[in-house]
Scaffold this motif. Structure first.
Motif, PDB file in Angstrom:
ATOM      1  N   ASN A  14      -0.568  82.463 -51.758  1.00 40.43           N
ATOM      2  CA  ASN A  14       0.281  82.177 -53.579  1.00 40.43           C
ATOM      3  C   ASN A  14       0.012  82.754 -54.860  1.00 40.43           C
ATOM      4  OD1 ASN A  14       1.501  80.667 -55.139  1.00 40.43           O
ATOM      5  ND2 ASN A  14       0.238  78.855 -55.641  1.00 40.43           N
ATOM      6  N   GLU A  15       0.887  84.175 -54.790  1.00 44.52           N
ATOM      7  CA  GLU A  15       0.452  84.924 -55.985  1.00 44.52           C
ATOM      8  C   GLU A  15       0.283  84.310 -57.047  1.00 44.52           C
ATOM      9  OE1 GLU A  15       3.860  87.930 -55.442  1.00 44.52           O
ATOM     10  OE2 GLU A  15       3.728  88.160 -52.995  1.00 44.52           O
ATOM     11  N   ARG A  16       0.847  83.100 -57.793  1.00 45.82           N
ATOM     12  CA  ARG A  16       0.617  82.863 -59.128  1.00 45.82           C
ATOM     13  C   ARG A  16      -0.766  81.796 -58.556  1.00 45.82           C
ATOM     14  NH1 ARG A  16       3.989  81.598 -61.950  1.00 45.82           N
ATOM     15  NH2 ARG A  16       3.809  79.661 -62.776  1.00 45.82           N
ATOM     16  N   PRO A  17      -1.509  81.690 -59.932  1.00 48.75           N
ATOM     17  CA  PRO A  17      -2.861  81.160 -60.337  1.00 48.75           C
ATOM     18  C   PRO A  17      -2.419  79.608 -59.817  1.00 48.75           C
ATOM     19  CG  PRO A  17      -3.042  82.653 -62.036  1.00 48.75           C
ATOM     20  CD  PRO A  17      -0.920  82.419 -61.309  1.00 48.75           C
ATOM     21  N   LEU A  18      -2.906  79.173 -59.125  1.00 51.93           N
ATOM     22  CA  LEU A  18      -2.776  77.445 -58.949  1.00 51.93           C
ATOM     23  C   LEU A  18      -3.997  76.229 -59.606  1.00 51.93           C
ATOM     24  CD1 LEU A  18      -1.346  74.838 -57.889  1.00 51.93           C
ATOM     25  CD2 LEU A  18      -2.969  75.567 -55.832  1.00 51.93           C
TER      26      LEU A  18
ATOM     27  N   ILE B 102     -17.338  64.408 -60.637  1.00 51.83           N
ATOM     28  CA  ILE B 102     -16.386  65.314 -61.894  1.00 51.83           C
ATOM     29  C   ILE B 102     -15.294  64.507 -62.131  1.00 51.83           C
ATOM     30  CG2 ILE B 102     -16.039  67.073 -63.395  1.00 51.83           C
ATOM     31  CD1 ILE B 102     -17.036  69.179 -61.786  1.00 51.83           C
ATOM     32  N   PRO B 103     -15.660  64.347 -63.057  1.00 53.30           N
ATOM     33  CA  PRO B 103     -14.392  62.345 -64.184  1.00 53.30           C
ATOM     34  C   PRO B 103     -13.471  63.601 -64.502  1.00 53.30           C
ATOM     35  CG  PRO B 103     -15.818  62.335 -64.928  1.00 53.30           C
ATOM     36  CD  PRO B 103     -15.844  64.043 -64.004  1.00 53.30           C
ATOM     37  N   ASN B 104     -12.021  63.229 -64.636  1.00 51.74           N
ATOM     38  CA  ASN B 104     -10.625  64.783 -65.077  1.00 51.74           C
ATOM     39  C   ASN B 104     -11.176  65.822 -65.268  1.00 51.74           C
ATOM     40  OD1 ASN B 104      -8.426  63.859 -66.793  1.00 51.74           O
ATOM     41  ND2 ASN B 104      -9.556  63.962 -68.980  1.00 51.74           N
ATOM     42  N   GLY B 105     -11.343  66.321 -64.118  1.00 53.40           N
ATOM     43  CA  GLY B 105     -12.283  67.577 -63.534  1.00 53.40           C
ATOM     44  C   GLY B 105     -10.797  68.797 -63.832  1.00 53.40           C
ATOM     45  N   CYS B 106     -10.941  69.889 -64.168  1.00 53.96           N
ATOM     46  CA  CYS B 106      -9.744  71.224 -63.341  1.00 53.96           C
ATOM     47  C   CYS B 106     -10.558  71.539 -62.513  1.00 53.96           C
ATOM     48  CB  CYS B 106      -9.542  71.846 -65.098  1.00 53.96           C
ATOM     49  SG  CYS B 106      -7.953  72.416 -64.356  1.00 53.96           S
ATOM     50  N   LEU B 107     -10.032  72.408 -61.629  1.00 54.97           N
ATOM     51  CA  LEU B 107      -9.492  73.291 -60.646  1.00 54.97           C
ATOM     52  C   LEU B 107      -8.800  74.174 -60.665  1.00 54.97           C
ATOM     53  CD1 LEU B 107     -11.315  72.592 -56.877  1.00 54.97           C
ATOM     54  CD2 LEU B 107      -9.506  74.272 -57.849  1.00 54.97           C
ATOM     55  N   LEU B 108      -9.072  75.866 -60.839  1.00 47.26           N
ATOM     56  CA  LEU B 108      -8.328  77.160 -60.926  1.00 47.26           C
ATOM     57  C   LEU B 108      -8.372  77.935 -59.351  1.00 47.26           C
ATOM     58  CD1 LEU B 108      -6.655  78.890 -62.367  1.00 47.26           C
ATOM     59  CD2 LEU B 108      -8.295  79.611 -62.928  1.00 47.26           C
ATOM     60  N   ILE B 109      -7.188  77.788 -58.900  1.00 50.64           N
ATOM     61  CA  ILE B 109      -7.496  79.141 -57.505  1.00 50.64           C
ATOM     62  C   ILE B 109      -6.649  80.317 -58.363  1.00 50.64           C
ATOM     63  CG2 ILE B 109      -5.951  78.990 -55.447  1.00 50.64           C
ATOM     64  CD1 ILE B 109      -6.185  75.719 -55.358  1.00 50.64           C
ATOM     65  N   GLN B 110      -7.260  81.299 -57.789  1.00 55.32           N
ATOM     66  CA  GLN B 110      -6.753  82.486 -57.602  1.00 55.32           C
ATOM     67  C   GLN B 110      -6.631  83.521 -56.232  1.00 55.32           C
ATOM     68  OE1 GLN B 110      -5.200  84.445 -60.328  1.00 55.32           O
ATOM     69  NE2 GLN B 110      -6.483  83.739 -62.163  1.00 55.32           N
ATOM     70  N   GLY B 111      -5.614  83.343 -55.544  1.00 57.26           N
ATOM     71  CA  GLY B 111      -5.100  84.030 -54.276  1.00 57.26           C
ATOM     72  C   GLY B 111      -5.706  82.782 -53.449  1.00 57.26           C
ATOM     73  N   THR B 112      -7.050  83.660 -52.432  1.00 56.38           N
ATOM     74  CA  THR B 112      -7.498  82.512 -51.319  1.00 56.38           C
ATOM     75  C   THR B 112      -9.158  81.956 -52.152  1.00 56.38           C
ATOM     76  OG1 THR B 112      -8.811  84.456 -50.315  1.00 56.38           O
ATOM     77  CG2 THR B 112      -6.194  84.066 -49.689  1.00 56.38           C
ATOM     78  N   SER B 113      -8.887  82.125 -53.118  1.00 62.03           N
ATOM     79  CA  SER B 113     -10.377  81.789 -53.538  1.00 62.03           C
ATOM     80  C   SER B 113     -10.627  80.708 -54.407  1.00 62.03           C
ATOM     81  CB  SER B 113     -11.067  83.207 -53.678  1.00 62.03           C
ATOM     82  OG  SER B 113     -11.897  83.960 -52.977  1.00 62.03           O
TER      83      SER B 113
ATOM     84  N   HIS C  71      -2.675  63.384 -49.707  1.00 56.44           N
ATOM     85  CA  HIS C  71      -1.696  63.677 -51.038  1.00 56.44           C
ATOM     86  C   HIS C  71      -1.431  65.135 -50.600  1.00 56.44           C
ATOM     87  CE1 HIS C  71      -0.968  59.692 -52.047  1.00 56.44           C
ATOM     88  NE2 HIS C  71      -2.118  59.304 -51.848  1.00 56.44           N
ATOM     89  N   ASN C  72      -1.859  65.531 -50.643  1.00 56.03           N
ATOM     90  CA  ASN C  72      -1.884  67.423 -50.543  1.00 56.03           C
ATOM     91  C   ASN C  72      -2.933  68.193 -49.672  1.00 56.03           C
ATOM     92  OD1 ASN C  72      -1.517  66.579 -53.496  1.00 56.03           O
ATOM     93  ND2 ASN C  72      -0.591  67.968 -53.115  1.00 56.03           N
ATOM     94  N   THR C  73      -2.803  69.163 -49.230  1.00 55.31           N
ATOM     95  CA  THR C  73      -3.886  70.204 -48.244  1.00 55.31           C
ATOM     96  C   THR C  73      -3.231  71.717 -48.967  1.00 55.31           C
ATOM     97  OG1 THR C  73      -3.712  68.164 -46.098  1.00 55.31           O
ATOM     98  CG2 THR C  73      -4.813  70.403 -46.309  1.00 55.31           C
ATOM     99  N   ILE C  74      -4.399  72.288 -48.599  1.00 59.89           N
ATOM    100  CA  ILE C  74      -4.796  73.293 -49.809  1.00 59.89           C
ATOM    101  C   ILE C  74      -5.538  74.212 -48.534  1.00 59.89           C
ATOM    102  CG2 ILE C  74      -5.021  75.412 -51.635  1.00 59.89           C
ATOM    103  CD1 ILE C  74      -4.021  72.365 -53.267  1.00 59.89           C
ATOM    104  N   ILE C  75      -4.809  75.235 -47.946  1.00 60.30           N
ATOM    105  CA  ILE C  75      -6.036  76.036 -47.089  1.00 60.30           C
ATOM    106  C   ILE C  75      -5.380  77.626 -47.584  1.00 60.30           C
ATOM    107  CG2 ILE C  75      -5.910  77.167 -44.653  1.00 60.30           C
ATOM    108  CD1 ILE C  75      -4.581  73.992 -43.985  1.00 60.30           C
ATOM    109  N   MET C  76      -6.621  78.065 -47.857  1.00 60.41           N
ATOM    110  CA  MET C  76      -7.036  79.354 -48.809  1.00 60.41           C
ATOM    111  C   MET C  76      -5.876  79.993 -49.753  1.00 60.41           C
ATOM    112  SD  MET C  76      -9.092  81.406 -46.614  1.00 60.41           S
ATOM    113  CE  MET C  76      -9.069  82.588 -46.994  1.00 60.41           C
ATOM    114  N   GLY C  77      -6.056  78.741 -50.294  1.00 58.10           N
ATOM    115  CA  GLY C  77      -5.347  79.194 -51.704  1.00 58.10           C
ATOM    116  C   GLY C  77      -3.593  78.502 -51.555  1.00 58.10           C
ATOM    117  N   ASN C  78      -3.485  78.337 -50.029  1.00 51.19           N
ATOM    118  CA  ASN C  78      -1.141  77.974 -49.337  1.00 51.19           C
ATOM    119  C   ASN C  78      -1.446  76.946 -49.652  1.00 51.19           C
ATOM    120  OD1 ASN C  78       0.972  78.384 -49.063  1.00 51.19           O
ATOM    121  ND2 ASN C  78       0.400  78.789 -46.515  1.00 51.19           N
ATOM    122  N   PRO C  79      -0.402  75.928 -50.546  1.00 53.63           N
ATOM    123  CA  PRO C  79      -0.574  74.818 -50.534  1.00 53.63           C
ATOM    124  C   PRO C  79       0.538  74.239 -48.941  1.00 53.63           C
ATOM    125  CG  PRO C  79      -0.120  74.998 -52.168  1.00 53.63           C
ATOM    126  CD  PRO C  79      -0.049  76.657 -51.901  1.00 53.63           C
TER     127      PRO C  79
END
Length: 400
Positions: free
Chosen positions: A2-6, A20-31, A383-391
């Protein structure tokens, strides 16, 4: 990739120490780039609104034979990729393709297929190295392993395998067999995890094996001795040895059938989440509604029946692998064994990653780790599986 951040927001993020309640996670590339207890401000990012669902490290299954109607012993690229995609739908982001007892020629061919399939695996659970289950087993504890191919460790044979392929990361064997100690020493010298399995070993034999590389118990309780008698004298078996040796890791088939609730509770109480990995031991019928199947190669494998939520030999004398998926294992540990959610997730992520020596990259939601992530609800429905940044999997809307 995924080229765009997720960005995943409004999530209950599971870490080994807290949620962590109401948390947020950011993915850049594969990490993973960031994990926060607040919204992460970023422009031009794709967004998944978790809407209060749980976000956890992807599940890691270190003992799986098949799924979706395929078995790794089919030894085709199609089979490898189909199994990986099947288990990804249930939250597995990494797995160890596992063989069964067979011929040397078939084993070497399967290892060759692994190498090719690994290059082309873009939609399913990542492959983290082959697990060879057999052929060096006790005939008395063979379970559903084909007795035609069971034999003692042969240095010429296993050295040939190791010299031909770097894909082998784990090998299961019965440590009491002639030559099994030298076998364990050789594998550990080549950085291959050695595991005791399908064994008649008693405590004293397991202790010697542990001192020579056997640091994991394959599917604890299944196809191994508990307390036994020899000439009227009682001996502790491999099960008790696994409990007594604090440093020994164990894996369990937590489908609720191979091990009922009391044994799941006992393993957790004694070994804990840090030393216990959950495994499916899934065969080809996992993820299907088949009532008949084959364990191993479709032409030479053993015919099995599927009933009561498990695979069995037709005469019902033995289980023949499970049809479980990783989400079911986590759910069972919570509902059957009264294990806290964070520990159940750890046993399906960080603990297997640690056992396989890949915890530097997988098994944990933290900056710099691989972006292997699963999103599920309170019922552990994926509901969602993301592998190396790729949904790779999004649960279709409207499914009950």
């Amino acid at each position: 990739m995924n080229e765009r951040p997720l960005k995943i927001c409004h999530a209950n993020i599971i870490t080994p120490h807290r949620i962590i309640p109401n948390g947020c996670l950011l993915i850049q590339g594969t990490s993973i780039a960031a994990v926060a207890a607040h919204d992460i401000e970023i422009t031009d990012a794709d967004i998944i609104d978790a809407a209060g669902k749980y976000v956890a490290p992807g599940f890691i299954d270190i003992h799986v034979h098949g799924g979706g109607g395929f078995d790794f012993m089919d030894a085709t690229e199609e089979a490898f990729l189909a199994i990986a995609e099947t288990h990804a739908r249930y939250g597995t982001t990494a797995l160890s393709p596992t063989t069964l007892t067979g011929t040397q020629q078939h084993l070497l061919h399967t290892l060759e297929v692994y190498e090719q399939a690994n290059k082309n695996n873009h939609k399913g659970a990542s492959f983290i190295g082959m697990h060879l289950e057999g052929p060096y087993f006790s005939i008395n504890q063979r379970g559903a392993q084909d007795p035609r191919y069971i034999r003692n460790p042969d240095p010429k044979e296993y050295m040939d395998v190791v010299s031909r392929s770097t894909a082998v990361k784990r090998w299961s064997a019965a440590p009491e067999l002639p030559g099994a100690i030298a076998f364990g020493q050789y594998l550990r010298a080549h950085n291959i995890l050695v595991s005791l399995a399908h064994t008649d070993a008693i405590y004293e034999e397991v202790l010697e094996a542990y001192e020579n590389g056997y640091t994991l118990a394959t599917h604890l309780y299944s196809s191994m001795l508990g307390v036994t008698r020899r000439n009227a004298i009682r001996y502790a078996g491999a099960v008790e040895a696994a409990f007594l040796l604090d440093g020994m890791d164990v894996e369990i088939i937590a489908d609720g059938i191979h091990l009922p609730a009391p044994l799941l509770k006992l393993v957790y109480k004694i070994k804990g989440a840090d030393k216990t990995a959950l495994i499916t031991d899934a065969m080809r019928a996992a993820g299907t509604n088949h009532t008949e199947s084959v364990l191993g190669h479709p032409e030479t494998g053993l015919k099995v029946i599927i009933e009561d939520g498990v695979a069995k030999l037709p005469d019902r004398s033995s289980f023949a692998g499970s049809i479980a998926t990783a989400d079911q294992l986590v759910r069972n540990m919570i509902t059957l064994a009264d294990v806290p959610l964070a520990d159940a997730v750890k046993m399906m992520s960080l603990t297997p990653a640690t056992i396989m020596g890949i915890a530097n990259k997988k098994g944990l939601l933290a900056p710099g780790k691989d972006a292997d992530i699963v999103i599920f609800d309170k019922d552990i429905t994926i509901h969602n599986t993301i592998i190396m940044g790729n949904p790779v999997y999004n649960r279709p809307a409207g499914i009950a």
